[in-house]
Design a protein around this motif. Structure first.
Motif, PDB file in Angstrom:
ATOM      1  N   ALA A 126       0.822  -1.086  -0.070  1.00 41.48           N
ATOM      2  CA  ALA A 126      -0.061  -0.065  -0.081  1.00 41.48           C
ATOM      3  C   ALA A 126       0.994   1.068   0.016  1.00 41.48           C
ATOM      4  CB  ALA A 126      -0.937   0.136   1.166  1.00 41.48           C
ATOM      5  N   HIS A 127       0.203   2.197  -0.459  1.00 38.99           N
ATOM      6  CA  HIS A 127       1.059   3.750  -0.371  1.00 38.99           C
ATOM      7  C   HIS A 127       0.298   4.699   0.410  1.00 38.99           C
ATOM      8  CE1 HIS A 127       2.785   1.483  -3.864  1.00 38.99           C
ATOM      9  NE2 HIS A 127       3.782   1.798  -3.533  1.00 38.99           N
ATOM     10  N   ARG A 128      -0.473   4.350   1.210  1.00 36.93           N
ATOM     11  CA  ARG A 128      -1.440   5.364   2.071  1.00 36.93           C
ATOM     12  C   ARG A 128      -0.284   5.879   3.013  1.00 36.93           C
ATOM     13  NH1 ARG A 128      -4.536   0.999   1.475  1.00 36.93           N
ATOM     14  NH2 ARG A 128      -3.843   0.171   3.697  1.00 36.93           N
ATOM     15  N   LEU A 129      -0.870   7.100   3.299  1.00 37.78           N
ATOM     16  CA  LEU A 129       0.053   7.841   4.484  1.00 37.78           C
ATOM     17  C   LEU A 129       0.127   6.972   5.664  1.00 37.78           C
ATOM     18  CD1 LEU A 129       1.851  10.207   4.956  1.00 37.78           C
ATOM     19  CD2 LEU A 129      -0.050  11.484   5.674  1.00 37.78           C
ATOM     20  N   GLN A 130      -1.014   6.472   6.129  1.00 36.43           N
ATOM     21  CA  GLN A 130      -1.146   5.914   7.471  1.00 36.43           C
ATOM     22  C   GLN A 130      -0.241   4.749   7.452  1.00 36.43           C
ATOM     23  OE1 GLN A 130      -2.383   7.042  10.519  1.00 36.43           O
ATOM     24  NE2 GLN A 130      -2.584   8.922   9.499  1.00 36.43           N
ATOM     25  N   TYR A 131      -0.416   3.915   6.185  1.00 42.28           N
ATOM     26  CA  TYR A 131       0.372   2.849   6.113  1.00 42.28           C
ATOM     27  C   TYR A 131       1.985   2.897   6.219  1.00 42.28           C
ATOM     28  CZ  TYR A 131       2.740  -1.060   3.646  1.00 42.28           C
ATOM     29  OH  TYR A 131       3.883  -1.958   3.350  1.00 42.28           O
ATOM     30  N   PHE A 132       2.486   4.240   5.778  1.00 43.05           N
ATOM     31  CA  PHE A 132       3.928   4.454   5.850  1.00 43.05           C
ATOM     32  C   PHE A 132       3.984   4.929   7.455  1.00 43.05           C
ATOM     33  CE2 PHE A 132       3.824   4.970   1.296  1.00 43.05           C
ATOM     34  CZ  PHE A 132       4.832   3.837   1.029  1.00 43.05           C
ATOM     35  N   ARG A 133       3.011   5.453   8.094  1.00 43.58           N
ATOM     36  CA  ARG A 133       3.236   6.175   9.158  1.00 43.58           C
ATOM     37  C   ARG A 133       3.646   4.815  10.358  1.00 43.58           C
ATOM     38  NH1 ARG A 133      -1.911   7.442  13.334  1.00 43.58           N
ATOM     39  NH2 ARG A 133      -0.755   8.447  15.124  1.00 43.58           N
ATOM     40  N   TYR A 134       3.050   3.599   9.977  1.00 39.72           N
ATOM     41  CA  TYR A 134       3.403   2.450  10.804  1.00 39.72           C
ATOM     42  C   TYR A 134       4.472   1.745  10.391  1.00 39.72           C
ATOM     43  CZ  TYR A 134      -0.706   3.515  13.423  1.00 39.72           C
ATOM     44  OH  TYR A 134      -1.932   4.011  14.239  1.00 39.72           O
ATOM     45  N   LYS A 135       4.641   1.439   9.135  1.00 41.32           N
ATOM     46  CA  LYS A 135       5.572   0.768   8.263  1.00 41.32           C
ATOM     47  C   LYS A 135       7.010   1.389   8.702  1.00 41.32           C
ATOM     48  CE  LYS A 135       7.762  -2.153   5.473  1.00 41.32           C
ATOM     49  NZ  LYS A 135       7.261  -2.556   4.051  1.00 41.32           N
ATOM     50  N   MET A 136       7.066   2.814   8.721  1.00 44.42           N
ATOM     51  CA  MET A 136       8.234   3.293   8.852  1.00 44.42           C
ATOM     52  C   MET A 136       8.667   3.714  10.178  1.00 44.42           C
ATOM     53  SD  MET A 136       8.872   5.956   5.273  1.00 44.42           S
ATOM     54  CE  MET A 136       9.306   4.972   3.903  1.00 44.42           C
ATOM     55  N   GLY A 137       7.644   3.408  11.057  1.00 47.63           N
ATOM     56  CA  GLY A 137       7.906   3.962  12.499  1.00 47.63           C
ATOM     57  C   GLY A 137       7.659   5.338  12.869  1.00 47.63           C
ATOM     58  N   LEU A 138       6.898   6.205  11.843  1.00 45.59           N
ATOM     59  CA  LEU A 138       7.028   7.539  12.107  1.00 45.59           C
ATOM     60  C   LEU A 138       6.287   7.979  13.383  1.00 45.59           C
ATOM     61  CD1 LEU A 138       5.771   8.369   8.404  1.00 45.59           C
ATOM     62  CD2 LEU A 138       8.342   8.378   9.302  1.00 45.59           C
ATOM     63  N   TYR A 139       5.304   7.181  13.938  1.00 43.02           N
ATOM     64  CA  TYR A 139       4.379   7.167  14.837  1.00 43.02           C
ATOM     65  C   TYR A 139       5.446   7.440  16.162  1.00 43.02           C
ATOM     66  CZ  TYR A 139       4.888   2.232  15.931  1.00 43.02           C
ATOM     67  OH  TYR A 139       5.342   0.869  16.357  1.00 43.02           O
ATOM     68  N   LEU A 140       6.640   6.796  16.204  1.00 44.10           N
ATOM     69  CA  LEU A 140       7.456   6.850  17.373  1.00 44.10           C
ATOM     70  C   LEU A 140       8.064   8.232  17.556  1.00 44.10           C
ATOM     71  CD1 LEU A 140       9.442   3.596  16.675  1.00 44.10           C
ATOM     72  CD2 LEU A 140       7.538   3.991  18.408  1.00 44.10           C
ATOM     73  N   ASP A 141       8.048   9.196  16.340  1.00 44.41           N
ATOM     74  CA  ASP A 141       8.663  10.528  16.682  1.00 44.41           C
ATOM     75  C   ASP A 141       7.853  11.498  16.560  1.00 44.41           C
ATOM     76  OD1 ASP A 141      11.305   9.367  16.147  1.00 44.41           O
ATOM     77  OD2 ASP A 141      11.056   9.245  14.281  1.00 44.41           O
ATOM     78  N   GLU A 142       6.333  11.427  16.204  1.00 47.32           N
ATOM     79  CA  GLU A 142       5.478  12.227  15.864  1.00 47.32           C
ATOM     80  C   GLU A 142       4.939  12.910  17.294  1.00 47.32           C
ATOM     81  OE1 GLU A 142       1.394   9.408  15.825  1.00 47.32           O
ATOM     82  OE2 GLU A 142       2.460  10.076  13.927  1.00 47.32           O
ATOM     83  N   GLN A 143       4.862  12.371  18.500  1.00 46.58           N
ATOM     84  CA  GLN A 143       4.433  13.178  19.760  1.00 46.58           C
ATOM     85  C   GLN A 143       5.642  14.218  19.844  1.00 46.58           C
ATOM     86  OE1 GLN A 143       1.359  12.514  21.165  1.00 46.58           O
ATOM     87  NE2 GLN A 143       1.961  14.485  21.825  1.00 46.58           N
ATOM     88  N   LYS A 144       6.900  13.880  20.080  1.00 47.35           N
ATOM     89  CA  LYS A 144       7.687  15.096  20.388  1.00 47.35           C
ATOM     90  C   LYS A 144       7.476  16.202  19.186  1.00 47.35           C
ATOM     91  CE  LYS A 144      12.852  15.578  20.787  1.00 47.35           C
ATOM     92  NZ  LYS A 144      12.938  16.557  19.482  1.00 47.35           N
ATOM     93  N   GLU A 145       7.508  15.801  17.999  1.00 45.33           N
ATOM     94  CA  GLU A 145       7.450  16.975  17.003  1.00 45.33           C
ATOM     95  C   GLU A 145       5.944  17.546  17.142  1.00 45.33           C
ATOM     96  OE1 GLU A 145       8.822  18.361  12.927  1.00 45.33           O
ATOM     97  OE2 GLU A 145       9.625  16.549  14.250  1.00 45.33           O
ATOM     98  N   ALA A 146       5.073  16.937  17.648  1.00 40.19           N
ATOM     99  CA  ALA A 146       3.661  17.718  17.931  1.00 40.19           C
ATOM    100  C   ALA A 146       3.649  18.490  18.973  1.00 40.19           C
ATOM    101  CB  ALA A 146       2.748  16.631  18.107  1.00 40.19           C
ATOM    102  N   ASP A 147       4.437  18.178  20.177  1.00 41.17           N
ATOM    103  CA  ASP A 147       4.518  19.165  21.065  1.00 41.17           C
ATOM    104  C   ASP A 147       5.459  20.350  20.876  1.00 41.17           C
ATOM    105  OD1 ASP A 147       3.145  17.179  22.741  1.00 41.17           O
ATOM    106  OD2 ASP A 147       5.104  16.147  23.580  1.00 41.17           O
ATOM    107  N   GLU A 148       6.449  20.056  20.024  1.00 43.52           N
ATOM    108  CA  GLU A 148       7.196  21.236  19.757  1.00 43.52           C
ATOM    109  C   GLU A 148       6.331  22.256  18.871  1.00 43.52           C
ATOM    110  OE1 GLU A 148      10.429  19.760  17.679  1.00 43.52           O
ATOM    111  OE2 GLU A 148      11.425  19.021  19.546  1.00 43.52           O
ATOM    112  N   LEU A 149       5.318  21.888  18.067  1.00 48.14           N
ATOM    113  CA  LEU A 149       4.498  22.721  17.028  1.00 48.14           C
ATOM    114  C   LEU A 149       3.345  22.878  17.582  1.00 48.14           C
ATOM    115  CD1 LEU A 149       5.788  20.905  13.777  1.00 48.14           C
ATOM    116  CD2 LEU A 149       6.307  23.123  14.379  1.00 48.14           C
TER     117      LEU A 149
END
Length: 247
Positions: A126-149
């Protein structure tokens, strides 16, 4: 003036011809401080329930809001709309077409991360954004980024998806650079956005699961019929059929 990179997403009342934008979220990169825009809009078009199920935006959330064209975020997007800037969207045609209904005609260079991903990762399931969110482990970094922004993370929310897309863009840029080490990765993504995608197999119809090459060998007449008889055939499939037929 420094180039700016606008990572953008919208949420809408639905996906039909009459549907309209009800949320616009984008980040502006290219200066020391990242600018974040996130706004909801009122519209005369009711939100359909299928769309509501996806993004969770309900009519009461839009009460008292301005129409899209009158909003601060829309006016800011218009200010950024110059040919030296880049607009970055996952499945760009949908959002750009929706914004066009509000009078927005992009002058920016377009990077469609969905199309780029299909070129760079052709074998992903699949090439959906949410697919890559989990496949690439982006969710592990997003909270820190979200807090900063100062962003609240929520799937299928415009600004939440923009945050995920920002993280995905970094990974995608690395992958583009690895495959095309002598080229500017940003300009290469613009180029790949405009380049036809070679589709390998059918995901619909009587030959679902078969490769186009197999069908070209066994039933080339069917492929030729598709080229001449299907008005809704998209450019990528047309290109892929012609390639399979050796045209």
């Amino acid at each position: 003036m420094a180039k700016k990179y606008i990572i953008l997403d919208t949420e809408t009342t639905g996906t039909g011809e009459l549907d309209r934008v009800i949320q616009l979220g984008f980040m502006v990169l290219g200066e020391k401080k990242i600018e974040v825009q996130n706004e909801f809009f009122t519209t005369d078009v009711p939100i359909n329930y299928a769309a509501m199920e996806v993004h969770g935006i309900t009519p009461d959330m839009l009460e008292g809001k301005s129409p899209c064209k009158e909003s601060a975020s829309y006016k800011r997007l218009q200010e950024l709309n110059t040919d030296e800037n880049y607009i970055i969207i996952h499945n760009a045609k949908f959002d750009i077409d929706m914004l066009a209904k509000e009078g927005f005609k992009t002058q920016m260079k377009v990077i469609d991360t969905l199309r780029v991903a299909k070129h760079i990762f052709p074998d992903e399931e699949a090439h959906r954004l949410q697919y890559f969110r989990y496949k690439m482990g982006l969710y592990l970094d997003e909270q820190k980024e979200a807090d900063e922004l100062g962003i609240t993370i929520k799937a299928h929310d415009a600004i939440g998806d923009v945050l995920v897309l920002k993280l995905f863009l970094s990974k995608l840029k690395e992958a583009v650079l690895a495959q095309f080490p002598t080229e500017n990765p940003v300009e290469k993504m613009v180029d790949l956005t405009l380049t036809p995608i070679l589709i390998k197999s059918f995901n619909f119809g009587k030959y679902k699961g078969k490769t186009l090459a197999e069908v070209a060998a066994s039933d080339a007449a069917y492929l030729r019929w598709m080229l001449g008889g299907m008005d809704n055939l998209d450019d990528d499939m047309r290109y892929s059929i012609n390639t399979a037929l050796g045209v």
